[in-house]
Design a protein around this motif. Structure first.
Motif, PDB file in Angstrom:
ATOM      1  N   GLY A  62       0.804  -1.215   0.000  1.00 26.89           N
ATOM      2  CA  GLY A  62       0.000   0.000   0.000  1.00 26.89           C
ATOM      3  C   GLY A  62       0.834   1.261   0.000  1.00 26.89           C
ATOM      4  N   ALA A  63       0.363   2.281  -0.720  1.00 25.63           N
ATOM      5  CA  ALA A  63       1.094   3.540  -0.808  1.00 25.63           C
ATOM      6  C   ALA A  63       1.150   4.254   0.539  1.00 25.63           C
ATOM      7  CB  ALA A  63       0.448   4.444  -1.852  1.00 25.63           C
ATOM      8  N   GLY A  64       0.094   4.156   1.332  1.00 26.37           N
ATOM      9  CA  GLY A  64       0.083   4.812   2.628  1.00 26.37           C
ATOM     10  C   GLY A  64       1.194   4.329   3.533  1.00 26.37           C
ATOM     11  N   ASP A  65       1.461   3.033   3.508  1.00 27.78           N
ATOM     12  CA  ASP A  65       2.545   2.478   4.328  1.00 27.78           C
ATOM     13  C   ASP A  65       3.899   2.951   3.820  1.00 27.78           C
ATOM     14  OD1 ASP A  65       0.785   1.047   5.952  1.00 27.78           O
ATOM     15  OD2 ASP A  65       0.781  -0.676   4.599  1.00 27.78           O
ATOM     16  N   ALA A  66       4.034   3.061   2.506  1.00 26.04           N
ATOM     17  CA  ALA A  66       5.328   3.442   1.930  1.00 26.04           C
ATOM     18  C   ALA A  66       5.703   4.884   2.255  1.00 26.04           C
ATOM     19  CB  ALA A  66       5.305   3.236   0.423  1.00 26.04           C
ATOM     20  N   VAL A  67       4.717   5.796   2.265  1.00 24.13           N
ATOM     21  CA  VAL A  67       5.043   7.210   2.456  1.00 24.13           C
ATOM     22  C   VAL A  67       5.200   7.592   3.926  1.00 24.13           C
ATOM     23  CG1 VAL A  67       3.831   7.823   0.327  1.00 24.13           C
ATOM     24  CG2 VAL A  67       2.626   7.986   2.518  1.00 24.13           C
ATOM     25  N   ALA A  68       4.850   6.705   4.842  1.00 30.28           N
ATOM     26  CA  ALA A  68       4.958   7.029   6.266  1.00 30.28           C
ATOM     27  C   ALA A  68       6.401   7.401   6.622  1.00 30.28           C
ATOM     28  CB  ALA A  68       4.488   5.845   7.104  1.00 30.28           C
ATOM     29  N   GLY A  69       6.611   8.607   7.099  1.00 33.56           N
ATOM     30  CA  GLY A  69       7.937   9.061   7.487  1.00 33.56           C
ATOM     31  C   GLY A  69       8.824   9.508   6.356  1.00 33.56           C
ATOM     32  N   ALA A  70       8.308   9.521   5.127  1.00 34.86           N
ATOM     33  CA  ALA A  70       9.131   9.888   3.969  1.00 34.86           C
ATOM     34  C   ALA A  70       8.970  11.360   3.628  1.00 34.86           C
ATOM     35  CB  ALA A  70       8.750   9.036   2.764  1.00 34.86           C
ATOM     36  N   GLY A  71      10.075  12.038   3.370  1.00 38.70           N
ATOM     37  CA  GLY A  71      10.046  13.449   3.020  1.00 38.70           C
ATOM     38  C   GLY A  71       9.942  13.703   1.538  1.00 38.70           C
ATOM     39  N   THR A  72      10.266  12.695   0.718  1.00 40.05           N
ATOM     40  CA  THR A  72      10.162  12.807  -0.734  1.00 40.05           C
ATOM     41  C   THR A  72       9.307  11.674  -1.253  1.00 40.05           C
ATOM     42  OG1 THR A  72      12.377  13.804  -0.886  1.00 40.05           O
ATOM     43  CG2 THR A  72      11.447  12.895  -2.910  1.00 40.05           C
ATOM     44  N   TRP A  73       8.296  12.022  -2.034  1.00 43.42           N
ATOM     45  CA  TRP A  73       7.408  11.035  -2.631  1.00 43.42           C
ATOM     46  C   TRP A  73       7.603  11.058  -4.143  1.00 43.42           C
ATOM     47  CZ3 TRP A  73       1.951  12.066  -0.019  1.00 43.42           C
ATOM     48  CH2 TRP A  73       2.093  11.987   1.364  1.00 43.42           C
ATOM     49  N   VAL A  74       8.017   9.942  -4.704  1.00 45.62           N
ATOM     50  CA  VAL A  74       8.246   9.856  -6.144  1.00 45.62           C
ATOM     51  C   VAL A  74       7.094   9.092  -6.779  1.00 45.62           C
ATOM     52  CG1 VAL A  74       9.841   9.154  -7.969  1.00 45.62           C
ATOM     53  CG2 VAL A  74      10.732   9.833  -5.726  1.00 45.62           C
ATOM     54  N   PHE A  75       6.330   9.782  -7.608  1.00 46.89           N
ATOM     55  CA  PHE A  75       5.171   9.167  -8.247  1.00 46.89           C
ATOM     56  C   PHE A  75       5.591   8.549  -9.578  1.00 46.89           C
ATOM     57  CE2 PHE A  75       3.379  12.094  -5.231  1.00 46.89           C
ATOM     58  CZ  PHE A  75       2.300  11.390  -4.724  1.00 46.89           C
ATOM     59  N   ALA A  76       5.676   7.220  -9.582  1.00 43.65           N
ATOM     60  CA  ALA A  76       6.125   6.474 -10.764  1.00 43.65           C
ATOM     61  C   ALA A  76       5.018   5.540 -11.223  1.00 43.65           C
ATOM     62  CB  ALA A  76       7.398   5.694 -10.437  1.00 43.65           C
ATOM     63  N   VAL A  77       3.819   6.106 -11.366  1.00 46.10           N
ATOM     64  CA  VAL A  77       2.669   5.328 -11.825  1.00 46.10           C
ATOM     65  C   VAL A  77       2.215   5.869 -13.167  1.00 46.10           C
ATOM     66  CG1 VAL A  77       1.930   4.780  -9.483  1.00 46.10           C
ATOM     67  CG2 VAL A  77       1.017   6.823 -10.619  1.00 46.10           C
ATOM     68  N   LYS A  78       1.355   5.143 -13.845  1.00 42.42           N
ATOM     69  CA  LYS A  78       0.856   5.572 -15.147  1.00 42.42           C
ATOM     70  C   LYS A  78       0.011   6.835 -14.998  1.00 42.42           C
ATOM     71  CE  LYS A  78       0.793   0.912 -17.138  1.00 42.42           C
ATOM     72  NZ  LYS A  78       1.970   1.179 -17.974  1.00 42.42           N
ATOM     73  N   PRO A  79       0.071   7.732 -15.992  1.00 42.83           N
ATOM     74  CA  PRO A  79      -0.709   8.980 -15.907  1.00 42.83           C
ATOM     75  C   PRO A  79      -2.201   8.746 -15.669  1.00 42.83           C
ATOM     76  CG  PRO A  79       0.848   9.084 -17.729  1.00 42.83           C
ATOM     77  CD  PRO A  79       0.893   7.680 -17.214  1.00 42.83           C
ATOM     78  N   GLN A  80      -2.722   7.664 -16.205  1.00 40.86           N
ATOM     79  CA  GLN A  80      -4.157   7.400 -16.112  1.00 40.86           C
ATOM     80  C   GLN A  80      -4.623   7.163 -14.673  1.00 40.86           C
ATOM     81  OE1 GLN A  80      -1.897   6.047 -18.110  1.00 40.86           O
ATOM     82  NE2 GLN A  80      -2.787   5.088 -19.933  1.00 40.86           N
ATOM     83  N   VAL A  81      -3.729   6.724 -13.807  1.00 39.48           N
ATOM     84  CA  VAL A  81      -4.123   6.435 -12.419  1.00 39.48           C
ATOM     85  C   VAL A  81      -3.543   7.440 -11.431  1.00 39.48           C
ATOM     86  CG1 VAL A  81      -4.326   3.972 -12.933  1.00 39.48           C
ATOM     87  CG2 VAL A  81      -2.182   4.857 -11.989  1.00 39.48           C
TER      88      VAL A  81
END
Length: 279
Positions: A62-81
């Motif tokens: 899950g994305a929520g678990d990954a971003v916990a405590g992270a200062g930089t979020w890199v969005f590497a998903v398809k534009p459609q989503v």
């Protein structure tokens, strides 16, 4: 907010663990980044396992678990989503004010900021597929909420995949996409056409392949290592009345320059259309 590293944790969260994310992660780890400071959200279990096995990073479903405590979020998903993913993380962004880095084509910084709840520090980037070999180039645009520390953070991240170029006007990011994002396909098309032409002249397929690939590789190295303009390098190879001149004249007579200009313009327009479609 500022996107500064001084007030937020230096952990980096990748939302999406596909090929481009892998190339960036591999480049970062290869340069000495701590894998424990790299979190990845990837719904496909096999891809998560490969990321952990190959790089030692922390992978989450899950994305929520990954971003916990992270200062930089890199969005590497398809534009459609992208909109769905960002809106799902908007609650997590409140009070954290992460630096949001997008590597998706056709998504503007205003769209990304709005989907994350507004006022987000956003760096929009366009890497290309040679990034998978550490030989890419990435165009970068930072919105007004990104400070100098945030720009440095984004550049350090994307430089793991190759050269970086900052663009001051976001409207030009569609042209960046048309030139460098799509550009490798133009070179591949030229290679394909040269191989076909070589076989038509009677060369065996394996010989044609080697001759074309090494010619393009050598020409690319001369372009990047000589410091000379393309026109000057072409002039040096083109002897008056020789074989190269005959070929160049055929290219020019066939309208090669106009065709390339039209192709880049068409890709630029399509990039704008994609942005509009995501509003």
């Amino acid at each position: 907010m500022s996107g500064s590293a001084s007030s937020i944790d230096d952990t980096i969260a990748f939302i999406g663990g596909g090929n481009m994310a892998r190339s960036l992660i591999g480049g970062m780890v290869g340069r000495g980044a701590d894998p424990a400071r790299i979190h990845v959200a990837e719904p496909v279990e096999a891809l998560r396992e490969a990321l952990v096995r190959d790089f030692g990073v922390e992978a989450h479903a899950g994305a929520g678990d990954a971003v916990a405590g992270a200062g930089t979020w890199v969005f590497a998903v398809k534009p459609q989503v992208m909109r769905t993913v960002c809106e799902g993380l908007a609650g997590h962004a409140r009070g954290v004010h992460p630096l949001a880095v997008s590597i998706a084509a056709g998504i503007t910084s205003a769209q990304l900021s709005a989907w994350l709840g507004g006022s987000a520090a956003v760096v929009r980037s366009m890497p290309n597929t040679p990034a998978l070999l550490g030989a890419g180039v990435t165009g970068l645009y930072a919105n007004a909420a990104v400070d100098a520390a945030g720009r440095a953070r984004a550049e350090a991240l994307l430089s793991a995949a190759g050269a970086t170029v900052w663009i001051a006007d976001e409207a030009l990011m569609d042209a960046v996409t048309a030139v460098s994002g799509s550009g490798p396909a133009y070179a591949f098309l030229l290679a394909e056409a040269m191989e076909d032409a070589a076989r038509a002249q009677g060369l065996p397929a394996d010989a044609a392949r080697t001759l074309v690939l090494q010619t393009l590789l050598g020409a690319a190295r001369m372009l990047t290592e000589s410091g000379e303009a393309p026109a000057e390098l072409r002039r040096r190879v083109t002897s008056p009345g020789g074989t190269t001149q005959a070929a160049i004249e055929a290219f020019e007579a066939g309208g090669l320059r106009r065709l390339v200009a039209d192709a880049v313009a068409a890709a630029t327009v399509r990039g704008r259309e994609l942005s509009a479609a995501n509003d």
